[in-house]
Design a protein around this motif. Structure first.
Motif, PDB file in Angstrom:
ATOM      1  N   GLN A   1      13.978  14.622 -41.211  1.00  0.00           N
ATOM      2  CA  GLN A   1      15.419  14.430 -41.347  1.00  0.00           C
ATOM      3  C   GLN A   1      16.055  14.375 -39.960  1.00  0.00           C
ATOM      4  O   GLN A   1      15.792  15.220 -39.116  1.00  0.00           O
ATOM      5  N   VAL A   2      16.889  13.381 -39.746  1.00  0.00           N
ATOM      6  CA  VAL A   2      17.536  13.215 -38.449  1.00  0.00           C
ATOM      7  C   VAL A   2      18.731  14.156 -38.369  1.00  0.00           C
ATOM      8  O   VAL A   2      19.544  14.239 -39.298  1.00  0.00           O
ATOM      9  N   GLN A   3      18.826  14.848 -37.248  1.00  0.00           N
ATOM     10  CA  GLN A   3      19.934  15.768 -37.027  1.00  0.00           C
ATOM     11  C   GLN A   3      20.562  15.504 -35.673  1.00  0.00           C
ATOM     12  O   GLN A   3      19.902  15.035 -34.745  1.00  0.00           O
ATOM     13  N   LEU A   4      21.848  15.833 -35.573  1.00  0.00           N
ATOM     14  CA  LEU A   4      22.581  15.759 -34.313  1.00  0.00           C
ATOM     15  C   LEU A   4      23.044  17.153 -33.938  1.00  0.00           C
ATOM     16  O   LEU A   4      23.599  17.866 -34.772  1.00  0.00           O
ATOM     17  N   VAL A   5      22.827  17.500 -32.687  1.00  0.00           N
ATOM     18  CA  VAL A   5      23.273  18.799 -32.185  1.00  0.00           C
ATOM     19  C   VAL A   5      24.199  18.555 -31.007  1.00  0.00           C
ATOM     20  O   VAL A   5      23.805  17.930 -30.018  1.00  0.00           O
ATOM     21  N   GLU A   6      25.434  19.060 -31.144  1.00  0.00           N
ATOM     22  CA  GLU A   6      26.435  18.887 -30.092  1.00  0.00           C
ATOM     23  C   GLU A   6      26.602  20.188 -29.324  1.00  0.00           C
ATOM     24  O   GLU A   6      26.391  21.276 -29.866  1.00  0.00           O
ATOM     25  N   SER A   7      27.034  20.055 -28.092  1.00  0.00           N
ATOM     26  CA  SER A   7      27.371  21.233 -27.293  1.00  0.00           C
ATOM     27  C   SER A   7      28.355  20.826 -26.212  1.00  0.00           C
ATOM     28  O   SER A   7      28.566  19.622 -25.968  1.00  0.00           O
ATOM     29  N   GLY A   8      28.958  21.834 -25.587  1.00  0.00           N
ATOM     30  CA  GLY A   8      29.812  21.563 -24.441  1.00  0.00           C
ATOM     31  C   GLY A   8      31.291  21.780 -24.658  1.00  0.00           C
ATOM     32  O   GLY A   8      32.081  21.683 -23.716  1.00  0.00           O
ATOM     33  N   GLY A   9      31.691  22.064 -25.894  1.00  0.00           N
ATOM     34  CA  GLY A   9      33.106  22.300 -26.127  1.00  0.00           C
ATOM     35  C   GLY A   9      33.561  23.616 -25.532  1.00  0.00           C
ATOM     36  O   GLY A   9      32.759  24.423 -25.065  1.00  0.00           O
ATOM     37  N   GLY A  10      34.868  23.821 -25.526  1.00  0.00           N
ATOM     38  CA  GLY A  10      35.398  25.072 -24.999  1.00  0.00           C
ATOM     39  C   GLY A  10      36.868  24.959 -24.692  1.00  0.00           C
ATOM     40  O   GLY A  10      37.543  24.019 -25.120  1.00  0.00           O
ATOM     41  N   LEU A  11      37.342  25.936 -23.939  1.00  0.00           N
ATOM     42  CA  LEU A  11      38.748  26.012 -23.551  1.00  0.00           C
ATOM     43  C   LEU A  11      38.893  25.576 -22.098  1.00  0.00           C
ATOM     44  O   LEU A  11      38.152  26.050 -21.223  1.00  0.00           O
ATOM     45  N   VAL A  12      39.842  24.695 -21.854  1.00  0.00           N
ATOM     46  CA  VAL A  12      40.073  24.205 -20.504  1.00  0.00           C
ATOM     47  C   VAL A  12      41.564  23.983 -20.318  1.00  0.00           C
ATOM     48  O   VAL A  12      42.280  23.713 -21.284  1.00  0.00           O
ATOM     49  N   GLN A  13      42.020  24.112 -19.101  1.00  0.00           N
ATOM     50  CA  GLN A  13      43.428  23.862 -18.809  1.00  0.00           C
ATOM     51  C   GLN A  13      43.687  22.360 -18.701  1.00  0.00           C
ATOM     52  O   GLN A  13      42.784  21.587 -18.355  1.00  0.00           O
ATOM     53  N   ALA A  14      44.904  21.986 -18.970  1.00  0.00           N
ATOM     54  CA  ALA A  14      45.301  20.591 -18.823  1.00  0.00           C
ATOM     55  C   ALA A  14      44.993  20.122 -17.398  1.00  0.00           C
ATOM     56  O   ALA A  14      45.231  20.854 -16.428  1.00  0.00           O
ATOM     57  N   GLY A  15      44.446  18.913 -17.319  1.00  0.00           N
ATOM     58  CA  GLY A  15      44.035  18.373 -16.029  1.00  0.00           C
ATOM     59  C   GLY A  15      42.585  18.630 -15.696  1.00  0.00           C
ATOM     60  O   GLY A  15      42.039  18.032 -14.753  1.00  0.00           O
ATOM     61  N   GLY A  16      41.964  19.497 -16.468  1.00  0.00           N
ATOM     62  CA  GLY A  16      40.571  19.844 -16.218  1.00  0.00           C
ATOM     63  C   GLY A  16      39.600  18.878 -16.861  1.00  0.00           C
ATOM     64  O   GLY A  16      39.991  17.836 -17.413  1.00  0.00           O
ATOM     65  N   SER A  17      38.322  19.246 -16.797  1.00  0.00           N
ATOM     66  CA  SER A  17      37.247  18.381 -17.289  1.00  0.00           C
ATOM     67  C   SER A  17      36.276  19.176 -18.152  1.00  0.00           C
ATOM     68  O   SER A  17      36.119  20.392 -17.983  1.00  0.00           O
ATOM     69  N   LEU A  18      35.654  18.471 -19.066  1.00  0.00           N
ATOM     70  CA  LEU A  18      34.568  19.007 -19.874  1.00  0.00           C
ATOM     71  C   LEU A  18      33.560  17.895 -20.108  1.00  0.00           C
ATOM     72  O   LEU A  18      33.923  16.712 -20.103  1.00  0.00           O
ATOM     73  N   ARG A  19      32.310  18.285 -20.347  1.00  0.00           N
ATOM     74  CA  ARG A  19      31.287  17.313 -20.724  1.00  0.00           C
ATOM     75  C   ARG A  19      30.629  17.763 -22.013  1.00  0.00           C
ATOM     76  O   ARG A  19      30.097  18.877 -22.086  1.00  0.00           O
ATOM     77  N   LEU A  20      30.694  16.891 -23.007  1.00  0.00           N
ATOM     78  CA  LEU A  20      30.044  17.153 -24.286  1.00  0.00           C
ATOM     79  C   LEU A  20      28.687  16.458 -24.314  1.00  0.00           C
ATOM     80  O   LEU A  20      28.523  15.393 -23.730  1.00  0.00           O
ATOM     81  N   SER A  21      27.751  17.068 -25.003  1.00  0.00           N
ATOM     82  CA  SER A  21      26.449  16.433 -25.187  1.00  0.00           C
ATOM     83  C   SER A  21      26.114  16.372 -26.665  1.00  0.00           C
ATOM     84  O   SER A  21      26.572  17.193 -27.457  1.00  0.00           O
ATOM     85  N   CYS A  22      25.305  15.379 -27.022  1.00  0.00           N
ATOM     86  CA  CYS A  22      24.873  15.193 -28.397  1.00  0.00           C
ATOM     87  C   CYS A  22      23.442  14.703 -28.375  1.00  0.00           C
ATOM     88  O   CYS A  22      23.154  13.655 -27.792  1.00  0.00           O
ATOM     89  N   ALA A  23      22.557  15.459 -29.004  1.00  0.00           N
ATOM     90  CA  ALA A  23      21.147  15.108 -29.031  1.00  0.00           C
ATOM     91  C   ALA A  23      20.697  14.836 -30.459  1.00  0.00           C
ATOM     92  O   ALA A  23      20.944  15.652 -31.356  1.00  0.00           O
TER      93      ALA A  23
END
Length: 123
Positions: A1-23
């Motif tokens: 069975q194919v599954q997707l696992v995401e990570s990288g979310g969180g709390l950040v201030q406006a103007g900041g950066s985040l990187r999400l991943s999906c495998a």
């Protein structure tokens, strides 16, 4: 069975950066498109960015110039680099995959969704 696992979310201030991943994991499948969607409270789920196996991309107008979706790498993983985040980017972000599940030489349509990862942008 194919599954997707995401990570990288969180709390950040406006103007900041985040990187999400999906495998994507599983066996005997091929990928046509991987994408990121998001759903904010009280709103419909919307497409954020998508990429085909050939490298063609599509972005929502609201994120163009700020978000970048990566190519699908050899580990069937994509990333979403989010820069200059705004409070209106706050949402649950979902990864999605369209492709084919193979059974020998026959294939059936495959669509898989991840469980979602919360991104909160504070002012």
């Amino acid at each position: 069975q194919v599954q997707l696992v995401e990570s990288g979310g969180g709390l950040v201030q406006a103007g900041g950066s985040l990187r999400l991943s999906c495998a994507a994991s599983g066996s005997d499948f091929s990928i046509n498109t991987m994408a990121w969607y998001r759903q904010a409270p009280g709103k419909q789920r919307e497409l954020v960015a998508a990429i085909t196996s050939g490298g063609s991309t599509n972005y929502a107008d609201s994120v163009k110039g700020r978000f970048t979706i990566s190519d699908i790498n050899d580990k069937n993983t994509i990333y979403l680099q989010m820069n200059s985040l705004k409070t209106e980017d706050t949402a649950v972000y979902y990864c999605a995959l369209d492709g084919a599940q193979w059974y020998g030489v026959e294939a059936s349509y495959l669509q898989v969704w991840g469980q979602g990862t919360l991104v909160t942008v504070s002012s």
